[in-house]
Design a protein around this motif. Structure first.
Motif, short mmCIF file in Angstrom:
data_model
loop_
_atom_site.label_atom_id
_atom_site.label_comp_id
_atom_site.label_asym_id
_atom_site.label_seq_id
_atom_site.Cartn_x
_atom_site.Cartn_y
_atom_site.Cartn_z
N TYR A 167 -4.77 3.82 20.39
CA TYR A 167 -4.38 5.20 20.12
C TYR A 167 -3.02 5.23 19.43
N LEU A 168 -2.12 4.37 19.93
CA LEU A 168 -0.80 4.29 19.31
C LEU A 168 -0.94 3.85 17.86
N ALA A 169 -1.85 2.90 17.63
CA ALA A 169 -2.06 2.43 16.27
C ALA A 169 -2.52 3.58 15.38
N TYR A 170 -3.45 4.33 15.89
CA TYR A 170 -3.97 5.46 15.12
C TYR A 170 -2.84 6.46 14.79
N GLN A 171 -2.03 6.72 15.79
CA GLN A 171 -0.94 7.66 15.56
C GLN A 171 0.04 7.11 14.54
N SER A 172 0.39 5.83 14.72
CA SER A 172 1.37 5.26 13.80
C SER A 172 0.84 5.22 12.37
N ILE A 173 -0.48 5.03 12.25
CA ILE A 173 -1.06 5.01 10.91
C ILE A 173 -1.04 6.41 10.31
N THR A 174 -1.40 7.38 11.12
CA THR A 174 -1.41 8.75 10.62
C THR A 174 -0.02 9.20 10.19
N TYR A 175 0.99 8.76 10.96
CA TYR A 175 2.35 9.19 10.64
C TYR A 175 3.09 8.18 9.79
N LYS A 176 2.37 7.20 9.28
CA LYS A 176 2.95 6.20 8.39
C LYS A 176 4.19 5.53 9.00
N ASP A 177 4.07 5.20 10.25
CA ASP A 177 5.18 4.58 10.98
C ASP A 177 5.13 3.07 10.77
N PHE A 178 5.76 2.61 9.69
CA PHE A 178 5.63 1.20 9.27
C PHE A 178 5.98 0.17 10.33
N PRO A 179 7.17 0.29 10.92
CA PRO A 179 7.53 -0.77 11.88
C PRO A 179 6.48 -0.93 12.97
N VAL A 180 5.99 0.20 13.50
CA VAL A 180 5.01 0.11 14.57
C VAL A 180 3.69 -0.46 14.05
N MET A 181 3.27 0.02 12.89
CA MET A 181 2.02 -0.48 12.29
C MET A 181 2.05 -1.98 12.14
N ILE B 141 9.85 7.59 5.84
CA ILE B 141 11.01 8.00 6.65
C ILE B 141 11.54 9.36 6.19
N ALA B 142 11.63 9.49 4.89
CA ALA B 142 12.24 10.71 4.36
C ALA B 142 11.32 11.91 4.49
N GLY B 143 10.01 11.65 4.43
CA GLY B 143 9.07 12.76 4.48
C GLY B 143 8.79 13.28 3.07
N GLU B 144 7.78 14.11 2.97
CA GLU B 144 7.42 14.67 1.66
C GLU B 144 8.53 15.58 1.15
N GLY B 145 8.64 15.64 -0.14
CA GLY B 145 9.60 16.59 -0.73
C GLY B 145 11.05 16.14 -0.64
N ALA B 146 11.23 14.84 -0.36
CA ALA B 146 12.62 14.37 -0.31
C ALA B 146 13.12 14.13 -1.74
N SER B 147 14.38 14.26 -1.91
CA SER B 147 14.92 14.07 -3.26
C SER B 147 15.08 12.60 -3.57
N GLN B 148 15.25 12.30 -4.82
CA GLN B 148 15.39 10.91 -5.24
C GLN B 148 16.64 10.30 -4.61
N ALA B 149 17.70 11.11 -4.52
CA ALA B 149 18.96 10.62 -3.93
C ALA B 149 18.75 10.21 -2.48
N SER C 221 0.81 -1.21 0.00
CA SER C 221 0.00 0.00 0.00
C SER C 221 0.84 1.26 0.00
N GLY C 222 1.96 1.21 0.70
CA GLY C 222 2.72 2.46 0.83
C GLY C 222 4.22 2.26 0.74
N ASP C 223 4.92 3.32 0.74
CA ASP C 223 6.36 3.29 0.58
C ASP C 223 7.04 3.72 1.88
N PRO C 224 7.72 2.79 2.55
CA PRO C 224 8.35 3.15 3.83
C PRO C 224 9.49 4.14 3.68
N ALA C 225 10.13 4.10 2.56
CA ALA C 225 11.23 5.05 2.35
C ALA C 225 10.70 6.47 2.34
N LEU C 226 9.56 6.64 1.69
CA LEU C 226 8.93 7.95 1.63
C LEU C 226 8.51 8.39 3.02
#
Lengths: 346, 307, 280
Positions: free
Chosen positions: B259-273, B37-45, B30-35
């Motif tokens: 609540y932690l699940a909700y937070q981790s989902i909102t912040y796309k925290d893969f390992p915790v999810m 971690i890096a956050g929006e607007g990260a460069s390809q490098a 569903s999603g990209d963990p690299a993104l």
């Protein structure tokens, strides 16, 4: 021979049970009267649906919700139970009056051990300690012929065979030394070989302990084996009542005669056809008048549609019929007496 | 009985493995963990660097096995958002959720058992219809709406209970109610149906024939047999409650796993999810297994083999 | 037949209520007084007509952005019903297929399906749905797909046992003896006879899907604004709960009423179909 005393344990006058149905009240039992003495076995015999089980349940106050009971007198050891409070009846049930049922496979709670189920009512009624109750349970299990009684106490119902379970039910009924035992077809659901054992056991215990017993059955063979007195029921009414010997010697009511002629007996001539009673039991719903047997009775007359008199020949043989006794006794009406039936083991 | 347990255990293990597969692959697809971690607007490098560092450039099956292996050995990875070890973080919140779950279950049982028994005894009467009516209404009310109603009445209007946080036992009252009421109708129906069936049984007539008082017949003889399927449902419902707590905990800001699940989902925290989904699923598998075993054990006909 | 349906009170009440809601939803574009997305910042948070400040211009008041609440509620019904129907369809298709195959063929296929169902039941549905929507991005389509692909378990279980019962009946054997192909038997003989169970489960699952979508939208991970999903409306109004209680009471009440109607109708159907369940 049983030691009969004159003490009347149960005295019932005009017991009626109605069951509510969508088409109107069904008269399962109508104006039934009977008496049982200490040490005496009264058999109530009749075909399926004649109301004998309802009678038993009505006596014990265990009728289903849809059924209502009316009784003029229901005296147990002199005490009126017909209009007693539910608490009083509860105090007597399982205590001084006990009942055993037809189906031993389902009559015991599968979740509790035999010992637990036997001792619970005893402790409730008598307030004894667990150890005392246990001892009594072992004593009674041994009495009904169950080996290794102490072990059996810890077993669950599903671990016992049908015959064993019924013995347990009998032992359970005897825990509080009842004065009256009502047995609803206790041997019917068992194997043929076990049936005789159970009946013999009941008879022996009854005589030893001087219990008044009402035994319900559809089998005249059972009647011949264990009964001191017989009451024949048809369509909710008692049509004939007599001592066993007297009934088998001569039957006064056409229905009873019909019943006896249906039994295949050894020694009967091969050319004589086995009797049948033509027709079917009438509906028990709505207003009922006259004799319910008249549609199937070969001796019916116009008088049978009216009020039926109850005759009494003075030696405890009563019957409900319009026909005068002297006119019906004929060679054809006599059949073999009880002496030619399988012997009772006394 | 032990053969039964062994078979169930084997099945439970297989299911746990299947669940771990789903927990991993579903999220990764569903999603990209690299993104994340890096956050929006990260460069390809940046993204490529992250992928190499964390091993996201390896084939997914390899990543899965690696993750599984590490998880089984207790290395739960780090939370991207909270920047701390994922394992201790999750287990510290687990306690709160377990308390909530059990309390809600107890609440549901306390409501449903008396109502179910009453409905069965007075079958087809107004009592029965009332209980069934309550059940239908209860199931129609969305739990988050009911939670807000509770807050409106007990916190804002009456001021009896606190709205958010999880410090004192008062903080747990409304969440327990809000979570528990929804499970009650299912229990009530089951108990009602079971009791109706049991009350018809011959052994109940025997108990009455022996002059036992009504309460004894109902509780000791009838309920004891009718409750057997309910025990199995209890375990299953506990699983649902634990999973469904996310909405309630979020509304009441209860510091638990949901609540932690909700937070981790909102912040796309893969390992915790991943870990939370896996943990809850394993708990659920264990609960179902326990339910099966309890079911068998409670019925002496299964527990003690016929001689 | 219709007589029977109307006599069953549960079904009658539930179905009528449901019909009312469906009509509101289907004809919303004509029945709704305003455009549900039209904001009017001068008439923000106007209470409903039964209060002092309220009036008939906006019978059920307006929300924080001045949008007419009655209109939003009616359009919200469309969303809820759409969710209910489409999720029931998708999950029903998946689950029924699995259940039919498992019940009809038994053996390894049955084992596989049972295993899949057990696995699915072990997953915390809300969390998985939340996570997937969060990662893929929230929208009506995504919610429908995610819920549809997750909620097939009950269909599978019920259809499996219903098929097993039907399988043992004579006309199946007769059809096999006549040489009918398996798909033909499944679709022509089995399916029509398990249909009553299917309908009952479908109604329950539709209700459950509606509640789930409401919860997801409430948490912000479902349908996105400005769509008038009832769950979303409750979420948006959360902050003003004390001052503008109707903003959460009305959509909440609407949800409760819809679910109540569906469940009631479903219960009624269950009783009705249970009696005449086996056809032919």
């Amino acid at each position: 021979m049983a030691q009969l005393t004159d003490e009347i344990v149960l005295d019932v006058a005009n017991l009626s049970v109605d069951i509510a149905t969508p088409r109107g009240p069904l008269h399962a039992v109508r104006d039934l009267s009977l008496q049982v003495r200490r040490g005496e076995t009264l058999c109530i015999v009749g075909e399926s649906g004649c109301g004998k089980s309802m009678t038993a349940l009505g006596l014990m106050g265990l009728l289903p919700k849809a059924a209502t009971r009316r009784v003029e007198r229901l005296a147990f050891l002199g005490e009126d139970l017909g209009h007693a409070s539910p608490q009083r009846i509860n105090a007597l049930r399982g205590n001084r009056m006990a009942m055993i049922f037809q189906e031993p496979m389902t009559a015991l709670n599968p979740a509790y051990t035999i010992g637990s189920q036997m001792t619970e009512p005893y402790r409730h009624h008598r307030g004894v300690t667990a150890a005392a109750a246990r001892a009594r349970a072992i004593e009674l299990l041994a009495k009904v012929g169950i080996a290794s009684a102490a072990q059996r106490l810890g077993q669950y119902p599903h671990q016992l065979s049908g015959g064993l379970r019924q013995r347990v039910m009998i032992a359970m009924a005897l825990m509080c030394e009842p004065a009256l035992l009502v047995a609803d077809e206790p041997s019917t659901a068992l194997d043929v070989t076990i049936q005789a054992q159970i009946l013999r056991l009941l008879r022996e215990l009854q005589q030893e302990l001087g219990i008044a017993m009402i035994l319900i059955t559809h089998d005249l063979g059972v009647v011949a084996r264990v009964a001191d007195r017989v009451a024949v029921m048809y369509a909710g009414e008692m049509v004939e009542e007599a001592s066993t010997a007297s009934l088998f010697r001569h039957q006064r009511h056409p229905y009873t005669r019909g019943l006896l002629s249906c039994i295949p007996l050894p020694g009967r001539s091969k050319s004589a056809a086995l009797g049948t009673i033509p027709g079917a039991v009438p509906s028990l719903v709505g207003d009922l008048t006259g004799c319910s047997f008249r549609a199937r009775c070969g001796l019916a007359s116009e008088a049978c549609a009216g009020v039926i008199p109850v005759h009494d020949d003075g030696i405890e043989h009563r019957w409900r019929c319009t026909i005068h006794p002297d006119s019906i006794i004929s060679a054809q009406a006599r059949i073999q007496t009880a002496a030619e039936l399988p012997p009772l083991s006394q | 009985m032990s053969a039964f347990i062994a078979k169930r255990l084997g099945l439970a293990f297989l299911v746990a493995v299947a669940v771990s597969l789903i927990a991993f692959f579903l999220l990764r697809i569903s999603g990209d963990p690299a993104l994340a971690i890096a956050g929006e607007g990260a460069s390809q490098a940046d993204l490529d660097l992250i992928r190499r560092t964390y091993g996201f450039d390896r084939p997914l099956p390899i990543q899965y096995l690696d993750w599984l292996w590490r998880t089984v050995r207790g290395d739960f990875g780090d939370s991207i958002y909270f920047k701390t070890a994922a394992g201790p973080l999750i287990f510290s919140k687990l306690q709160t959720t377990l308390v909530l779950g059990f309390a809600a279950l107890l609440c549901a049982l306390l409501i449903s058992i008396p109502l179910g028994v009453l409905a069965a005894i007075y079958k087809d009467s107004w009592i029965d219809r009332l209980c069934l009516g309550l059940a239908v209404v209860g199931q129609a009310l969305p739990n988050f709406f009911f939670a807000l109603l509770l807050i409106m009445v007990f916190s804002i209007t009456l001021g009896w209970l606190p709205v958010s946080g999880s410090e004192t036992w008062q903080h747990f009252v409304m969440p327990t109610l809000a979570l528990g009421y929804y499970a009650a109708p299912a229990f009530m129906r089951l108990i009602r149906a079971g009791m109706i069936e049991v009350l018809e049984a011959d052994y109940i007539r025997t108990a009455r024939a022996y002059g036992l008082p009504a309460w004894r017949v109902i509780l000791r003889h009838a309920l004891r047999n009718a409750i057997i399927p309910v025990v199995a449902l209890t375990a299953v419902q506990l699983g649902f409650l634990l999973g469904g707590s996310v909405v309630i905990e979020t509304i009441f800001a209860l510091d638990g796993l949901g609540y932690l699940a909700y937070q981790s989902i909102t912040y796309k925290d893969f390992p915790v999810m991943q870990l939370i989904v896996l943990l809850l699923s394993v708990i659920y598998v264990v609960l179902t297994l326990a339910a099966d075993i309890a079911n068998a054990w409670l019925d002496p006909r299964i527990r003690v083999a016929a001689v | 037949m219709l007589q029977r349906c109307l006599h069953n009170k549960a079904f009658a009440i539930g179905a009528s209520l449901l019909l009312l809601i469906v009509i509101c939803a289907v004809f919303a574009p004509w029945l709704a007084p305003y455009d549900p997305y039209a904001q009017n910042l001068e008439l923000r948070s106007v209470p409903p007509f039964w209060t002092e400040q309220g009036g008939w211009a906006h019978p059920l008041g307006t929300d924080q952005l001045g949008r007419d609440y009655l209109s939003r509620l009616m359009y919200g019904a469309r969303i809820s019903l759409l969710i209910g129907v489409s999720v029931a369809l998708i999950s029903g298709l998946i689950g029924t297929t699995m259940g039919l195959l498992a019940g009809y063929f038994g053996g390894k296929i049955d084992l596989l399906v049972t295993f899949l169902v057990t696995t699915r039941l072990s997953l915390p549905v809300i969390l998985v749905a939340l996570a997937t929507v969060a990662l893929v991005g929230g929208s009506l389509t995504v919610v429908i797909l995610v819920l549809g692909l997750l909620k097939w378990d009950r269909f599978a279980v019920v259809m499996r046992s219903a098929t097993q019962q039907v399988r043992a009946l004579d006309y199946i054997t007769a059809a096999q003896a006549a040489g009918a192909s398996t798909p033909r038997i499944l679709l022509g003989e089995v399916l029509p006879n398990v249909m009553p169970h299917l309908i009952v489960v479908a109604t329950l699952e539709a209700a459950s899907a509606i509640l789930l979508e409401a919860a997801l939208s409430f948490l912000g991970l479902g349908v996105q604004p400005p769509l008038p999903s009832w769950g979303l409306m409750i979420s948006e109004a959360k902050a003003d709960m004390f001052f503008a209680f109707w903003l959460i009471a009305l959509p909440g009440g609407a949800l409760a009423t819809l679910i109540f109607a569906i469940n009631l109708a479903g219960d009624g159907l269950h009783d009705l179909l249970g009696a005449e369940g086996r056809v032919g």
